[in-house]
Write a protein that holds these residues in place. Structure first.
Motif, PDB file in Angstrom:
ATOM      1  N   LYS A 197     -10.245 -45.420  32.491  1.00 32.22           N
ATOM      2  CA  LYS A 197      -9.893 -44.218  31.745  1.00 32.22           C
ATOM      3  C   LYS A 197      -9.107 -44.591  30.493  1.00 32.22           C
ATOM      4  O   LYS A 197      -8.456 -45.648  30.442  1.00 32.22           O
ATOM      5  CB  LYS A 197      -9.043 -43.280  32.616  1.00 32.22           C
ATOM      6  N   ASP A 198      -9.168 -43.722  29.501  1.00 37.40           N
ATOM      7  CA  ASP A 198      -8.327 -43.927  28.327  1.00 37.40           C
ATOM      8  C   ASP A 198      -6.870 -43.991  28.766  1.00 37.40           C
ATOM      9  O   ASP A 198      -6.446 -43.255  29.660  1.00 37.40           O
ATOM     10  CB  ASP A 198      -8.506 -42.771  27.341  1.00 37.40           C
ATOM     11  N   GLY A 199      -6.128 -44.880  28.155  1.00 37.44           N
ATOM     12  CA  GLY A 199      -4.719 -45.006  28.501  1.00 37.44           C
ATOM     13  C   GLY A 199      -4.419 -46.237  29.331  1.00 37.44           C
ATOM     14  O   GLY A 199      -3.252 -46.598  29.511  1.00 37.44           O
ATOM     15  N   VAL A 200      -5.459 -46.909  29.851  1.00 37.20           N
ATOM     16  CA  VAL A 200      -5.250 -48.154  30.595  1.00 37.20           C
ATOM     17  C   VAL A 200      -5.323 -49.312  29.606  1.00 37.20           C
ATOM     18  O   VAL A 200      -6.384 -49.580  29.035  1.00 37.20           O
ATOM     19  CB  VAL A 200      -6.311 -48.341  31.691  1.00 37.20           C
ATOM     20  N   PRO A 201      -4.208 -49.992  29.354  1.00 37.25           N
ATOM     21  CA  PRO A 201      -4.218 -51.082  28.371  1.00 37.25           C
ATOM     22  C   PRO A 201      -5.119 -52.228  28.823  1.00 37.25           C
ATOM     23  O   PRO A 201      -5.079 -52.642  29.983  1.00 37.25           O
ATOM     24  CB  PRO A 201      -2.748 -51.531  28.328  1.00 37.25           C
ATOM     25  N   THR A 202      -5.921 -52.740  27.910  1.00 40.11           N
ATOM     26  CA  THR A 202      -6.833 -53.834  28.231  1.00 40.11           C
ATOM     27  C   THR A 202      -6.077 -55.054  28.723  1.00 40.11           C
ATOM     28  O   THR A 202      -6.501 -55.735  29.667  1.00 40.11           O
ATOM     29  CB  THR A 202      -7.662 -54.218  26.989  1.00 40.11           C
ATOM     30  N   GLU A 203      -4.926 -55.321  28.111  1.00 42.29           N
ATOM     31  CA  GLU A 203      -4.157 -56.504  28.516  1.00 42.29           C
ATOM     32  C   GLU A 203      -3.626 -56.370  29.939  1.00 42.29           C
ATOM     33  O   GLU A 203      -3.509 -57.352  30.676  1.00 42.29           O
ATOM     34  CB  GLU A 203      -3.008 -56.769  27.545  1.00 42.29           C
ATOM     35  N   LEU A 204      -3.334 -55.133  30.372  1.00 40.62           N
ATOM     36  CA  LEU A 204      -2.895 -54.917  31.748  1.00 40.62           C
ATOM     37  C   LEU A 204      -4.046 -55.162  32.713  1.00 40.62           C
ATOM     38  O   LEU A 204      -3.903 -55.899  33.696  1.00 40.62           O
ATOM     39  CB  LEU A 204      -2.378 -53.479  31.923  1.00 40.62           C
ATOM     40  N   ALA A 205      -5.192 -54.554  32.458  1.00 45.01           N
ATOM     41  CA  ALA A 205      -6.341 -54.705  33.347  1.00 45.01           C
ATOM     42  C   ALA A 205      -6.761 -56.165  33.453  1.00 45.01           C
ATOM     43  O   ALA A 205      -7.143 -56.635  34.531  1.00 45.01           O
ATOM     44  CB  ALA A 205      -7.501 -53.852  32.839  1.00 45.01           C
ATOM     45  N   GLY A 206      -6.673 -56.894  32.339  1.00 44.16           N
ATOM     46  CA  GLY A 206      -7.097 -58.287  32.342  1.00 44.16           C
ATOM     47  C   GLY A 206      -6.248 -59.183  33.220  1.00 44.16           C
ATOM     48  O   GLY A 206      -6.702 -60.256  33.634  1.00 44.16           O
ATOM     49  N   ARG A 207      -5.021 -58.773  33.524  1.00 44.34           N
ATOM     50  CA  ARG A 207      -4.132 -59.598  34.358  1.00 44.34           C
ATOM     51  C   ARG A 207      -4.305 -59.314  35.846  1.00 44.34           C
ATOM     52  O   ARG A 207      -3.732 -60.012  36.685  1.00 44.34           O
ATOM     53  CB  ARG A 207      -2.673 -59.353  33.964  1.00 44.34           C
ATOM     54  N   LEU A 208      -5.073 -58.294  36.189  1.00 41.89           N
ATOM     55  CA  LEU A 208      -5.195 -57.888  37.583  1.00 41.89           C
ATOM     56  C   LEU A 208      -6.287 -58.671  38.304  1.00 41.89           C
ATOM     57  O   LEU A 208      -7.224 -59.175  37.697  1.00 41.89           O
ATOM     58  CB  LEU A 208      -5.506 -56.389  37.655  1.00 41.89           C
ATOM     59  N   SER A 209      -6.176 -58.715  39.619  1.00 45.61           N
ATOM     60  CA  SER A 209      -7.235 -59.316  40.435  1.00 45.61           C
ATOM     61  C   SER A 209      -8.467 -58.420  40.392  1.00 45.61           C
ATOM     62  O   SER A 209      -8.403 -57.255  39.981  1.00 45.61           O
ATOM     63  CB  SER A 209      -6.763 -59.459  41.885  1.00 45.61           C
ATOM     64  N   ALA A 210      -9.607 -58.953  40.836  1.00 46.99           N
ATOM     65  CA  ALA A 210     -10.850 -58.174  40.842  1.00 46.99           C
ATOM     66  C   ALA A 210     -10.695 -56.919  41.689  1.00 46.99           C
ATOM     67  O   ALA A 210     -11.183 -55.841  41.318  1.00 46.99           O
ATOM     68  CB  ALA A 210     -12.003 -59.033  41.369  1.00 46.99           C
ATOM     69  N   GLU A 211      -9.996 -57.026  42.816  1.00 49.14           N
ATOM     70  CA  GLU A 211      -9.807 -55.876  43.702  1.00 49.14           C
ATOM     71  C   GLU A 211      -8.975 -54.785  43.034  1.00 49.14           C
ATOM     72  O   GLU A 211      -9.293 -53.600  43.139  1.00 49.14           O
ATOM     73  CB  GLU A 211      -9.134 -56.310  45.015  1.00 49.14           C
ATOM     74  N   LEU A 212      -7.933 -55.181  42.316  1.00 47.89           N
ATOM     75  CA  LEU A 212      -7.093 -54.196  41.651  1.00 47.89           C
ATOM     76  C   LEU A 212      -7.781 -53.589  40.438  1.00 47.89           C
ATOM     77  O   LEU A 212      -7.561 -52.417  40.119  1.00 47.89           O
ATOM     78  CB  LEU A 212      -5.760 -54.829  41.252  1.00 47.89           C
ATOM     79  N   ARG A 213      -8.626 -54.377  39.755  1.00 47.16           N
ATOM     80  CA  ARG A 213      -9.395 -53.809  38.649  1.00 47.16           C
ATOM     81  C   ARG A 213     -10.329 -52.722  39.152  1.00 47.16           C
ATOM     82  O   ARG A 213     -10.482 -51.669  38.528  1.00 47.16           O
ATOM     83  CB  ARG A 213     -10.175 -54.906  37.910  1.00 47.16           C
TER      84      ARG A 213
END
Length: 229
Positions: A197-213
């Protein structure tokens, strides 16, 4: 047609006008903006005819046809198909639309070099049956681009009333379940891409595990190749 399919067609017919008003923005700048570029990376026009399974008002089919693909668009809702035909009226493009149930389609085995199926299998009485039907329709080595609603997706609300024991038109399914179901039924994973969704920073998502993404996703896209028999 099953009672599920009758009810699904009824609800999507009622929703068609609202969908039509928003579909262009969804595909161009909204949650579906990455779908067609991903599809075109994996399926070239020369792969053969393309099936847009659950085509809605035909926006994606129209875009693919404009890029040289031969497209068959199918949707369960007659009003969606009417809008799809209106969209391409007067244009000499290789695209056709018809009503149909993605769990049982009137095409021969191995008819399509690629299939686009975005947020559709969850709205069938058996996602497994729908996936097997799409597998049947693909040529060997053909690619299915499958979109599955993520945990943060608003359309999951369609399944809420099941908690009261009521019949719904959605089989809510997690992205990991879709990936495993595909692997167990003749598909090889080529690429998996979460959509946020809009509002999720790309840099935040990139640091997460596959399950959390996946847990954070609005939708997950899977490029799935029909595995050799």
């Amino acid at each position: 047609m099953s009672q599920w399919s009758v009810e699904a067609a009824k609800q999507w017919n009622q929703f068609a006008a609202d969908w039509h008003a928003r579909s262009g923005a969804m595909w161009e700048t909204g949650s579906r903006r990455t779908v067609l570029p991903m599809f075109m990376r994996h399926v070239r026009p020369e792969a053969g005819p393309i099936l847009d399974a659950g085509c809605g008002d035909g926006y994606a089919s129209f875009k693919l046809a404009a890029n040289g693909y031969r497209v068959e668009g199918v949707d369960i809702a007659e009003e969606m198909i009417r809008l799809a035909n209106e969209r391409v009226r007067g244009k000499d493009w290789p695209v056709r639309f018809q009503t149909g149930d993605v769990s049982s389609l009137p095409f021969a085995d191995a008819s399509f070099g690629g299939i686009l199926c975005i947020n559709v299998t969850e709205f069938t009485p058996s996602p497994l049956a729908a996936l097997r039907e799409l597998h049947r329709l693909l040529t060997p080595g053909g690619v299915l681009l499958l979109g599955i609603l993520g945990p943060t997706a608003g359309p999951r609300a369609h399944s809420y009333r099941r908690l009261y024991g009521e019949e719904t038109i959605q089989n809510t399914m997690m992205p990991w379940e879709a990936r495993q179901l595909a692997a167990e039924n003749g598909f090889q994973l080529l690429e998996e891409v979460p959509v946020y969704k809009d509002g999720v920073p790309t840099e935040l998502a990139g640091r997460l595990s596959a399950e959390l993404r996946e847990a954070l996703s609005f939708m997950t896209l899977f490029a799935l190749e029909k595995a050799p028999c």
